[in-house]
Design a protein around this motif. Structure first.
Motif, short mmCIF file in Angstrom:
data_model
loop_
_atom_site.label_atom_id
_atom_site.label_comp_id
_atom_site.label_asym_id
_atom_site.label_seq_id
_atom_site.Cartn_x
_atom_site.Cartn_y
_atom_site.Cartn_z
N MET A 51 20.96 -15.93 19.18
CA MET A 51 19.57 -16.42 19.34
C MET A 51 18.64 -15.69 18.37
SD MET A 51 17.93 -18.67 21.08
CE MET A 51 16.23 -19.11 21.40
N SER A 52 18.88 -14.38 18.18
CA SER A 52 18.02 -13.61 17.28
C SER A 52 18.12 -14.11 15.84
CB SER A 52 18.39 -12.12 17.34
OG SER A 52 19.73 -11.95 16.92
N SER A 53 19.32 -14.67 15.47
CA SER A 53 19.49 -15.23 14.13
C SER A 53 18.65 -16.48 13.94
CB SER A 53 20.97 -15.59 13.89
OG SER A 53 21.76 -14.45 13.95
N VAL A 54 18.56 -17.30 15.01
CA VAL A 54 17.80 -18.55 14.95
C VAL A 54 16.31 -18.27 14.85
CG1 VAL A 54 17.24 -20.68 16.20
CG2 VAL A 54 19.58 -19.80 16.23
N LEU A 55 15.84 -17.24 15.58
CA LEU A 55 14.41 -16.92 15.60
C LEU A 55 14.07 -15.76 14.66
CD1 LEU A 55 13.88 -17.17 19.47
CD2 LEU A 55 13.35 -18.90 17.76
N SER A 56 14.88 -15.56 13.64
CA SER A 56 14.69 -14.39 12.77
C SER A 56 13.56 -14.57 11.78
CB SER A 56 15.99 -14.08 12.01
OG SER A 56 16.21 -15.07 11.03
N TYR A 57 13.05 -13.41 11.31
CA TYR A 57 12.00 -13.38 10.29
C TYR A 57 12.55 -13.96 8.99
CZ TYR A 57 8.82 -11.34 6.84
OH TYR A 57 7.95 -11.17 5.80
N GLU A 58 13.84 -13.71 8.73
CA GLU A 58 14.47 -14.21 7.50
C GLU A 58 14.42 -15.74 7.44
OE1 GLU A 58 18.76 -14.35 5.19
OE2 GLU A 58 18.58 -13.16 7.01
N SER A 59 14.77 -16.39 8.55
CA SER A 59 14.74 -17.86 8.59
C SER A 59 13.33 -18.39 8.36
CB SER A 59 15.26 -18.38 9.94
OG SER A 59 16.62 -18.08 10.08
N LEU A 60 12.35 -17.69 8.90
CA LEU A 60 10.94 -18.10 8.73
C LEU A 60 10.52 -18.00 7.26
CD1 LEU A 60 8.32 -19.00 10.15
CD2 LEU A 60 7.72 -16.59 10.38
N VAL A 61 10.93 -16.92 6.60
CA VAL A 61 10.60 -16.74 5.17
C VAL A 61 11.22 -17.86 4.34
CG1 VAL A 61 10.94 -15.27 3.13
CG2 VAL A 61 10.29 -14.24 5.32
N HIS A 62 12.51 -18.17 4.61
CA HIS A 62 13.19 -19.26 3.90
C HIS A 62 12.47 -20.59 4.13
CE1 HIS A 62 16.69 -17.34 2.16
NE2 HIS A 62 16.93 -16.71 3.29
N ALA A 63 12.05 -20.83 5.38
CA ALA A 63 11.37 -22.09 5.72
C ALA A 63 10.03 -22.22 5.00
CB ALA A 63 11.17 -22.18 7.23
N VAL A 64 9.23 -21.15 5.01
CA VAL A 64 7.91 -21.18 4.35
C VAL A 64 8.09 -21.33 2.84
CG1 VAL A 64 5.83 -19.83 3.83
CG2 VAL A 64 6.72 -19.90 6.17
N ALA A 65 9.03 -20.57 2.26
CA ALA A 65 9.28 -20.64 0.81
C ALA A 65 9.76 -22.03 0.41
CB ALA A 65 10.31 -19.59 0.40
N GLY A 66 10.64 -22.63 1.22
CA GLY A 66 11.14 -23.99 0.95
C GLY A 66 10.02 -25.01 1.01
N ALA A 67 9.13 -24.87 1.99
CA ALA A 67 7.99 -25.80 2.14
C ALA A 67 7.02 -25.66 0.96
CB ALA A 67 7.27 -25.53 3.46
N VAL A 68 6.69 -24.42 0.59
CA VAL A 68 5.76 -24.17 -0.52
C VAL A 68 6.37 -24.68 -1.84
CG1 VAL A 68 4.64 -22.38 -1.93
CG2 VAL A 68 4.60 -22.22 0.56
N GLY A 69 7.66 -24.42 -2.03
CA GLY A 69 8.35 -24.86 -3.25
C GLY A 69 8.35 -26.38 -3.38
N SER A 70 8.63 -27.07 -2.28
CA SER A 70 8.69 -28.54 -2.33
C SER A 70 7.32 -29.15 -2.55
CB SER A 70 9.32 -29.09 -1.04
OG SER A 70 8.52 -28.76 0.07
N VAL A 71 6.28 -28.60 -1.93
CA VAL A 71 4.92 -29.10 -2.08
C VAL A 71 4.45 -28.91 -3.54
CG1 VAL A 71 2.50 -28.63 -1.48
CG2 VAL A 71 4.20 -28.90 0.33
#
Length: 307
Positions: free
Chosen positions: A1-21
Motif C-alpha cells: 500500500m505504501s508503494s501505491v501512495l508513495s511520494y515517488e509515484s506522485l512525482v512521476h504523475a505530476v511530471a508526466g502531466a506537466v510534460g504532456s501539457v
C-alpha cells in the motif's frame, strides 16, 4: 500500500502531466489537423499543412487552437492517472528487482484500462468542443452548440443520456495497447542504452520517446480513427448501436471506411497523427525525465528516479 501512495509515484504523475501539457500545447495545431482528417471524410485536402492552411483561411488564425483548454485539462488528468497508476503498479510488482519488457507491457495495459474508464467522459466532451464551429464538408455531421465544458456535460447527459459520455469506450479499451506498447519500447530502449552509459542525454530521451510512440501509433491507428468518430458522436449512426461504441458499430465503421476509401482509408490523417504524437511524446518524455530527476535530486531521493 505504501508503494501505491508513495511520494515517488506522485512525482512521476505530476511530471508526466506537466510534460504532456507542455508538449501538447506546442504541437496542438497538428492534433487539430489530424482530428479533421479523421472525422470529416469529405475533406479534399490530404496533407497536414494544407488542412491547417484551410482551417486558418476559413475559420481564423486561432482556429487551430480551438478547444485547447478542454483538451489540456483532459490530458493533464489523463496523464496524471496514467503515470501514477503505471509507477505505483510497477513499484508493487517489481519491488527492487530489474523490470522486464513483459512486465512493462502488462503494467502499461492495466494503467491504460484504469485511465480509460476514469477519463473517457473528459475526452468525449473535449472532442465535441474541439470540433464545434468547424466548417465540415460532410453534411451528415450534426453541429453542436456548447458554451463550455460544464454546458457540454449537461447537454450530452440531457439529450443523449449519461452513457453517451462513454462513447468510444470499446475502441479506447482496445487502444490501451498504444501507451502499453509505447512504454514497453520506451523502457526497453532506455534499459539497452543504460547498459552502455551511466546517464541518458536529452537527445537520447527525445529519440527513444519518438521511436516508441511512432511504433505504437502506427500499430493502433485504425482504431484511433473509429474512436474519434464515436467520441464526436455527431454522425447520423444507428442510435441503438452508438452507446459505448458497441463492437458492432466499431466493425461497421471500419468496414465503411475500407469500402469507401480502400484499406488506406483506415490510415487517413496518419501523417498528421505521427507528426503530432511522435513530436509530442518525445518532448513529453524529455520534460518528464528532467522534471523527475530534478525533483528527486532536490529532495535527496536519487535512487527513486531509477526504473
Amino acid at each position: 500500500m505504501s508503494s501505491v501512495l508513495s511520494y515517488e509515484s506522485l512525482v512521476h504523475a505530476v511530471a508526466g502531466a506537466v510534460g504532456s501539457v507542455t508538449a501538447m500545447t506546442v504541437f496542438f495545431p497538428l492534433d487539430t489537423a489530424r482530428l479533421r482528417l479523421q472525422v470529416d471524410e469529405k475533406r479534399k485536402s490530404k496533407t497536414t499543412h494544407m488542412v491547417l492552411l484551410e482551417i486558418i483561411k476559413e475559420e481564423g488564425l486561432l482556429a487551430p487552437y480551438r478547444g485547447w483548454f478542454p483538451v489540456i485539462s483532459s490530458l493533464c488528468c489523463s496523464n496524471f492517472v496514467y503515470f501514477y497508476t503505471f509507477n505505483s503498479l510497477k513499484a508493487v510488482w517489481v519491488k527492487g528487482q530489474r523490470s522486464t519488457t513483459g512486465k512493462d507491457l502488462v503494467v502499461g495495459f492495466v494503467a491504460g484500462v484504469v485511465n480509460v474508464l476514469l477519463t473517457t467522459p473528459l475526452w468525449v466532451v473535449n472532442t465535441r468542443l474541439k470540433l464545434q464551429g468547424a466548417k465540415f464538408r460532410n453534411e451528415d455531421i450534426v453541429p453542436t452548440n456548447y458554451k463550455g465544458i460544464i454546458d457540454a456535460f449537461h447537454q450530452i447527459i440531457r439529450d443523449e443520456g449519461i452513457l453517451a459520455l462513454w462513447n468510444g469506450t470499446l475502441p479506447s479499451l482496445l487502444l490501451v495497447f498504444n501507451p502499453a506498447i509505447q512504454f514497453m519500447f520506451y523502457e526497453g530502449l532506455k534499459r539497452q542504452l543504460l547498459k552502455k552509459r551511466t546517464k541518458l542525454s536529452s537527445l537520447d530521451v527525445f529519440i527513444i520517446g519518438a521511436i516508441a510512440k511512432a511504433i505504437a501509433t502506427t500499430v493502433t491507428y485504425p482504431m484511433q480513427t473509429v474512436q474519434s468518430i464515436l467520441r464526436f458522436g455527431r454522425h447520423r449512426l444507428n442510435p441503438e448501436n452508438r452507446t459505448l461504441g458497441s463492437l458492432r458499430n466499431v466493425l461497421y465503421l471500419l468496414h465503411q471506411r475500407v469500402r469507401r476509401f480502400g484499406i488506406m482509408g483506415l490510415y487517413k490523417g496518419l501523417e498528421a497523427k505521427l507528426l503530432q504524437t511522435v513530436l509530442t511524446a518525445a518532448l513529453m518524455f524529455l520534460v518528464y525525465e528532467k522534471l523527475t530527476a530534478a525533483t528527486f535530486t532536490i529532495m535527496g531521493l536519487k535512487s527513486a528516479g531509477k526504473h
